[in-house]
Design a protein around this motif. Structure first.
Motif, mmCIF file in Angstrom:
data_model
loop_
_atom_site.group_PDB
_atom_site.id
_atom_site.type_symbol
_atom_site.label_atom_id
_atom_site.label_comp_id
_atom_site.label_asym_id
_atom_site.label_seq_id
_atom_site.Cartn_x
_atom_site.Cartn_y
_atom_site.Cartn_z
ATOM 1 N N ALA A 450 65.732 33.765 -27.848
ATOM 2 C CA ALA A 450 66.559 33.542 -29.031
ATOM 3 C C ALA A 450 65.728 33.817 -30.265
ATOM 4 O O ALA A 450 64.555 33.414 -30.337
ATOM 5 N N VAL A 451 66.327 34.505 -31.227
ATOM 6 C CA VAL A 451 65.658 34.860 -32.473
ATOM 7 C C VAL A 451 66.537 34.436 -33.639
ATOM 8 O O VAL A 451 67.751 34.677 -33.621
ATOM 9 N N ILE A 452 65.947 33.805 -34.634
ATOM 10 C CA ILE A 452 66.634 33.594 -35.905
ATOM 11 C C ILE A 452 65.746 34.085 -37.026
ATOM 12 O O ILE A 452 64.534 33.821 -37.035
ATOM 13 N N VAL A 453 66.347 34.820 -37.952
ATOM 14 C CA VAL A 453 65.688 35.238 -39.181
ATOM 15 C C VAL A 453 66.463 34.583 -40.316
ATOM 16 O O VAL A 453 67.643 34.878 -40.528
ATOM 17 N N GLU A 454 65.802 33.679 -41.016
ATOM 18 C CA GLU A 454 66.486 32.905 -42.046
ATOM 19 C C GLU A 454 66.917 33.783 -43.216
ATOM 20 O O GLU A 454 66.184 34.656 -43.670
ATOM 21 N N ASN A 455 68.144 33.510 -43.671
ATOM 22 C CA ASN A 455 68.686 34.153 -44.874
ATOM 23 C C ASN A 455 68.508 35.667 -44.888
ATOM 24 O O ASN A 455 68.216 36.274 -45.930
ATOM 25 N N GLY A 456 68.692 36.259 -43.712
ATOM 26 C CA GLY A 456 68.683 37.712 -43.617
ATOM 27 C C GLY A 456 67.342 38.372 -43.738
ATOM 28 O O GLY A 456 67.239 39.606 -43.701
ATOM 29 N N GLY A 457 66.278 37.573 -43.899
ATOM 30 C CA GLY A 457 64.942 38.155 -43.969
ATOM 31 C C GLY A 457 64.835 39.223 -45.042
ATOM 32 O O GLY A 457 65.328 39.073 -46.161
ATOM 33 N N ASN A 458 64.225 40.334 -44.690
ATOM 34 C CA ASN A 458 63.995 41.408 -45.659
ATOM 35 C C ASN A 458 65.263 42.169 -46.024
ATOM 36 O O ASN A 458 65.270 42.907 -47.013
ATOM 37 N N LEU A 459 66.335 41.981 -45.235
ATOM 38 C CA LEU A 459 67.585 42.689 -45.537
ATOM 39 C C LEU A 459 68.533 41.865 -46.396
ATOM 40 O O LEU A 459 69.544 42.379 -46.882
ATOM 41 N N GLY A 460 68.249 40.576 -46.561
ATOM 42 C CA GLY A 460 69.078 39.745 -47.425
ATOM 43 C C GLY A 460 70.533 39.762 -47.029
ATOM 44 O O GLY A 460 70.889 39.583 -45.859
ATOM 45 N N ASN A 461 71.404 40.004 -48.000
ATOM 46 C CA ASN A 461 72.851 39.985 -47.755
ATOM 47 C C ASN A 461 73.326 41.110 -46.847
ATOM 48 O O ASN A 461 74.448 41.057 -46.331
ATOM 49 N N GLU A 462 72.505 42.110 -46.663
ATOM 50 C CA GLU A 462 72.876 43.235 -45.801
ATOM 51 C C GLU A 462 72.540 42.971 -44.331
ATOM 52 O O GLU A 462 72.834 43.791 -43.467
ATOM 53 N N ALA A 463 71.929 41.840 -44.054
ATOM 54 C CA ALA A 463 71.445 41.557 -42.698
ATOM 55 C C ALA A 463 72.584 41.204 -41.757
ATOM 56 O O ALA A 463 73.579 40.584 -42.144
ATOM 57 N N THR A 464 72.407 41.595 -40.516
ATOM 58 C CA THR A 464 73.225 41.123 -39.397
ATOM 59 C C THR A 464 72.285 40.796 -38.253
ATOM 60 O O THR A 464 71.133 41.254 -38.237
ATOM 61 N N GLY A 465 72.766 40.004 -37.299
ATOM 62 C CA GLY A 465 71.942 39.704 -36.141
ATOM 63 C C GLY A 465 71.555 40.956 -35.382
ATOM 64 O O GLY A 465 70.422 41.086 -34.888
ATOM 65 N N GLY A 466 72.490 41.900 -35.300
ATOM 66 C CA GLY A 466 72.219 43.135 -34.578
ATOM 67 C C GLY A 466 71.183 43.998 -35.262
ATOM 68 O O GLY A 466 70.390 44.682 -34.610
ATOM 69 N N ALA A 467 71.152 43.962 -36.594
ATOM 70 C CA ALA A 467 70.248 44.838 -37.333
ATOM 71 C C ALA A 467 68.832 44.311 -37.399
ATOM 72 O O ALA A 467 67.871 45.074 -37.278
ATOM 73 N N ILE A 468 68.674 42.995 -37.583
ATOM 74 C CA ILE A 468 67.328 42.485 -37.871
ATOM 75 C C ILE A 468 66.756 41.574 -36.790
ATOM 76 O O ILE A 468 65.553 41.524 -36.577
ATOM 77 N N ALA A 469 67.609 40.842 -36.059
ATOM 78 C CA ALA A 469 67.104 39.931 -35.030
ATOM 79 C C ALA A 469 67.002 40.600 -33.662
ATOM 80 O O ALA A 469 66.080 40.317 -32.895
ATOM 81 N N ALA A 470 67.938 41.491 -33.347
ATOM 82 C CA ALA A 470 67.949 42.143 -32.034
ATOM 83 C C ALA A 470 66.677 42.946 -31.756
ATOM 84 O O ALA A 470 66.138 42.889 -30.643
ATOM 85 N N PRO A 471 66.143 43.721 -32.727
ATOM 86 C CA PRO A 471 64.900 44.453 -32.439
ATOM 87 C C PRO A 471 63.725 43.538 -32.115
ATOM 88 O O PRO A 471 62.849 43.908 -31.330
ATOM 89 N N ILE A 472 63.688 42.350 -32.722
ATOM 90 C CA ILE A 472 62.610 41.401 -32.416
ATOM 91 C C ILE A 472 62.738 40.925 -30.976
ATOM 92 O O ILE A 472 61.752 40.867 -30.228
ATOM 93 N N ALA A 473 63.965 40.592 -30.567
ATOM 94 C CA ALA A 473 64.189 40.162 -29.182
ATOM 95 C C ALA A 473 63.814 41.260 -28.204
ATOM 96 O O ALA A 473 63.214 40.999 -27.152
ATOM 97 N N ARG A 474 64.157 42.489 -28.550
ATOM 98 C CA ARG A 474 63.810 43.626 -27.678
ATOM 99 C C ARG A 474 62.298 43.702 -27.476
ATOM 100 O O ARG A 474 61.812 43.901 -26.346
ATOM 101 N N ALA A 475 61.538 43.550 -28.554
ATOM 102 C CA ALA A 475 60.078 43.635 -28.457
ATOM 103 C C ALA A 475 59.517 42.533 -27.566
ATOM 104 O O ALA A 475 58.580 42.752 -26.777
ATOM 105 N N VAL A 476 60.078 41.313 -27.679
ATOM 106 C CA VAL A 476 59.613 40.199 -26.850
ATOM 107 C C VAL A 476 59.946 40.472 -25.377
ATOM 108 O O VAL A 476 59.114 40.237 -24.485
ATOM 109 N N ILE A 477 61.141 40.948 -25.125
ATOM 110 C CA ILE A 477 61.543 41.268 -23.749
ATOM 111 C C ILE A 477 60.608 42.324 -23.151
ATOM 112 O O ILE A 477 60.136 42.193 -22.017
ATOM 113 N N GLN A 478 60.340 43.356 -23.921
ATOM 114 C CA GLN A 478 59.443 44.414 -23.430
ATOM 115 C C GLN A 478 58.043 43.869 -23.146
ATOM 116 O O GLN A 478 57.407 44.277 -22.163
ATOM 117 N N ALA A 479 57.580 42.946 -23.970
ATOM 118 C CA ALA A 479 56.263 42.359 -23.754
ATOM 119 C C ALA A 479 56.224 41.580 -22.457
ATOM 120 O O ALA A 479 55.232 41.636 -21.703
#
Length: 483
Positions: A450-479
Motif C-alpha cells: 500500500a502506498v499513500i502520497v499525501e496531498n498529491g505530492g509533487n503533482l498537487g491537484n493534478e495527482a491521482t493514485g494511478g499517476a503518482i502512487a502506482a509507480p512506487i508500488a511497482r518499484a517495491v513489487i519489483q524489488a
C-alpha cells in the motif's frame, strides 16, 4: 517512669515499621517503574554501560551500540538512519525511545524474562551483559525502493508477505536521522528533538502506522468484497452507474473523476472497479447498507485498537450512525472512513492470500548474544476476511484495474499485478491524497503493498493514485520479486 518509656518504645517501633514499609514499597513494589523511569540517571548509566543488542535487517545491523570513551560506555549508531527511522525509531539519553527501540527494549537491553538464564550465566562467568539482537522481517531492497519512490514527498509505504504477515517494507516520509538524537550531549539531543518535533510533516510520527487517512477509492475493494460476500452479487452483476448520483435526502451529488461517465446507466461490478466508478459504488453501498460495510471492514482488520507489530497501530474505522447520504460517501472511502497505510496493505494481503488475513509482524527472531534463538514469530491467521471464491473474483477484478484500468502505471512485463487506485479528497482547498494498493504475482502472490502520497505530492491537484502512487508500488513489487 515506665509509662514514658513504653510510649517512647511504641513510637520507635512505629517509626521502624513505617521505615521498613516505605523501603519495601520503594525497593519492591516501585522497583520496576523507577528502573524504567527515563529520569533515573542510574538506569541510563546502567543501560548505556552495557552493549545494547543490534536491530538487524537483511543480515545487517541497522542499529548497534559502539563503545565510547565517556561515562556511558556505549553509544547507539544507525547505519542507514533515515531509511529505517520508521522501523528502528530512536534511542536517546534526553528523549527516551520510539518504535522498535522502545517496544523491544527489554530484549535489546537483555532484561526480558526470556533472557533470564542468559543473565544468570553471565553473572556466574563474569561476562559483561549484552542485549539480544532483534532481527526484523524487512527486506532491504524493498525498503530502499519504497524510500526512493517517495523521494521528497510526504507519505508512507507498507509491504507485506501475504502468506505469513511478514512486513517487508515500512517507510514513512519525512523521516529523520536517529543519530542526531543518540548523541550523549543532552543539550544537543534535546535541541535535535525539538527541531524534529517542530518540523513540517512531523518526522517523528510514523505515517505508516500512526496516521490514518481517508482511503478513497482503495476502499472500493471492501465495498466490492461486501457485495460478493452477500451472495446477491457476482463479478458480472450489473450495478447502477449514472454520471451523477443525487445523494438521498439532499440536493448534493456524487460524480465520477473529472465529471466523466462510467459508460452507461448500468455496468458490471468488474467494470465499475476497473474504471473506479464512484456512482456505481456509492449506489452499491446504499443497497448493501451500513452494517454490511462495517462488518466487512472489521473482517479486514478495521476496529482493532490493540493491534501491534510490535509498535502500536492506530485504529482504522468505518463510521456508524450514517444517514443515506453519508453511507453513499463512505462506500467510496470518503466522509469519516479512516485507514492507516498498514491497514490498506492488509486488505490487499487478505485478498492475495485467498481471503485469510495474516497478523502482520515486524520482528522475525530474537537472538541472545551467543546467537541462540530466544524467540521466533510464528505466522498466525488474524481473520477470514472473505471466502476463497470472493478472493479469487476480487483478484481477477484487480488484475483488470492494472492491465486496462486506472492502475496501468503498475504494470510489470511478465508479471500479473492486481491493484486498486485511490484519490481521496481531504480538506477543502487542499490537493487529494494519492493511494495505490496491490499484490503480485496475482496467481501466486509474494508481496502486497500500500502506498499513500499525501496531498498529491509533487503533482498537487493534478495527482491521482494511478499517476503518482502506482509507480512506487511497482518499484517495491519489483524489488521483492527480484530478491
Amino acid at each position: 517512669m515506665n509509662t514514658p518509656l513504653r510510649r517512647l518504645a511504641t513510637i520507635t517501633l512505629v517509626m521502624f515499621v513505617a521505615l521498613m514499609a516505605s523501603a519495601t514499597w520503594v525497593q519492591f513494589f516501585q522497583a520496576e517503574s523507577l528502573n524504567t523511569d527515563g529520569r533515573n540517571v542510574r538506569t541510563l548509566y546502567r543501560e548505556h554501560g552495557n552493549a545494547r543488542g543490534p536491530i538487524v535487517a537483511g543480515g545487517e545491523a541497522i542499529a548497534a551500540s559502539v563503545p565510547v570513551d565517556d561515562p556511558f560506555g556505549y553509544q547507539r549508531t544507525y547505519s542507514h538512519g533515515e531509511l529505517y527511522s520508521a522501523v528502528t525509531g530512536f534511542y536517546s539519553i534526553a528523549n527516551g525511545r520510539s518504535e522498535l527501540e522502545k517496544y523491544e527494549n527489554d530484549q535489546l537491553t537483555g532484561r526480558s524474562d526470556q533472557l533470564f538464564f542468559t543473565r544468570i550465566r553471565d553473572l556466574l562467568t563474569g561476562k559483561r551483559p549484552e542485549g539480544a539482537a532483534v532481527e526484523t522481517t524487512v527486506l532491504p531492497a524493498a525498503q530502499q525502493a519504497a524510500r526512493d519512490g517517495l523521494g521528497d514527498q510526504n507519505g508512507a509505504v507498507v509491504a507485506i508477505e501475504p502468506s505469513t504477515g511478514r512486513i517487508l517494507a515500512m517507510v514513512s516520509t519525512p523521516g529523520f536521522d536517529p543519530n542526531q538524537l543518540a548523541v550523549h550531549s543532552t543539550s544537543e539531543a534535546a535541541a535535535a528533538y525539538r527541531a524534529l518535533a517542530e518540523a513540517p510533516g512531523n518526522p517523528l510520527r510514523s505515517n505508516a502506522t500512526q496516521e490514518r487517512y481517508a482511503p478513497g477509492s482503495t476502499f472500493k475493494l471492501v465495498t466490492a468484497a461486501a457485495a460478493l460476500e452477500s451472495g446477491s452479487y457476482t463479478a458480472d452483476s450489473l450495478v447502477p452507474s449514472p454520471t451523477q448520483l443525487t445523494l438521498p435526502q439532499t440536493s448534493a451529488t456524487i460524480g465520477n473523476f473529472g465529471g466523466s461517465s462510467c459508460g452507461g446507466e448500468e455496468i458490471t461490478l468488474t467494470e465499475a472497479l476497473r474504471i473506479s466508478c464512484n456512482t456505481a459504488f456509492a449506489s452499491l453501498g446504499l443497497t448493501l447498507g451500513e452494517d454490511a460495510l462495517r462488518e466487512q471492514s472489521e473482517r479486514f482488520g478495521f476496529f482493532d485498537p490493540e493491534q501491534t507489530v510490535p509498535m502500536p497501530v492506530v485504529e482504522s474505522v468505518f463510521p456508524t450512525g450514517l444517514d443515506p447520504a453519508m453511507l453513499a460517501q463512505s462506500a467510496i472511502g470518503q466522509r469519516d472512513v479512516q485507514a492507516s497505510p498498514l491497514q490498506m496493505a492488509m486488505v490487499a494481503s487478505a485478498i492475495a492470500n485467498g481471503g485469510r488475513l495474516m497478523t502482520p509482524y515486524l520482528v522475525e527472531t530474537v537472538r541472545a548474544a551467543d546467537l541462540t534463538v530466544v524467540s521466533q514469530t510464528r505466522p498466525e491467521v488474524l481473520s477470514n476476511a472473505v471466502s476463497s471464491g470472493t478472493a479469487s473474483a476480487l483478484t481477477q477484478m484487480m488484475v483488470g484495474v492494472v492491465e486496462s484500468g486506472t492502475g496501468r502505471a503498475a504494470r510489470i512485463d511478465g508479471v500479473q499485478v492486481a491493484g486498486k487506485t485511490g484519490t481521496a479528497q481531504t480538506v477543502e482547498g487542499e490537493p487529494p491524497h494519492a493511494w495505490f494498493t496491490a499484490f503480485a504475482p496475482a496467481e501466486a502472490p509474494r508481496v502486497a503493498v500500500a502506498v499513500i502520497v499525501e496531498n498529491g505530492g509533487n503533482l498537487g491537484n493534478e495527482a491521482t493514485g494511478g499517476a503518482i502512487a502506482a509507480p512506487i508500488a511497482r518499484a517495491v513489487i519489483q524489488a521483492v520479486l527480484g530478491s
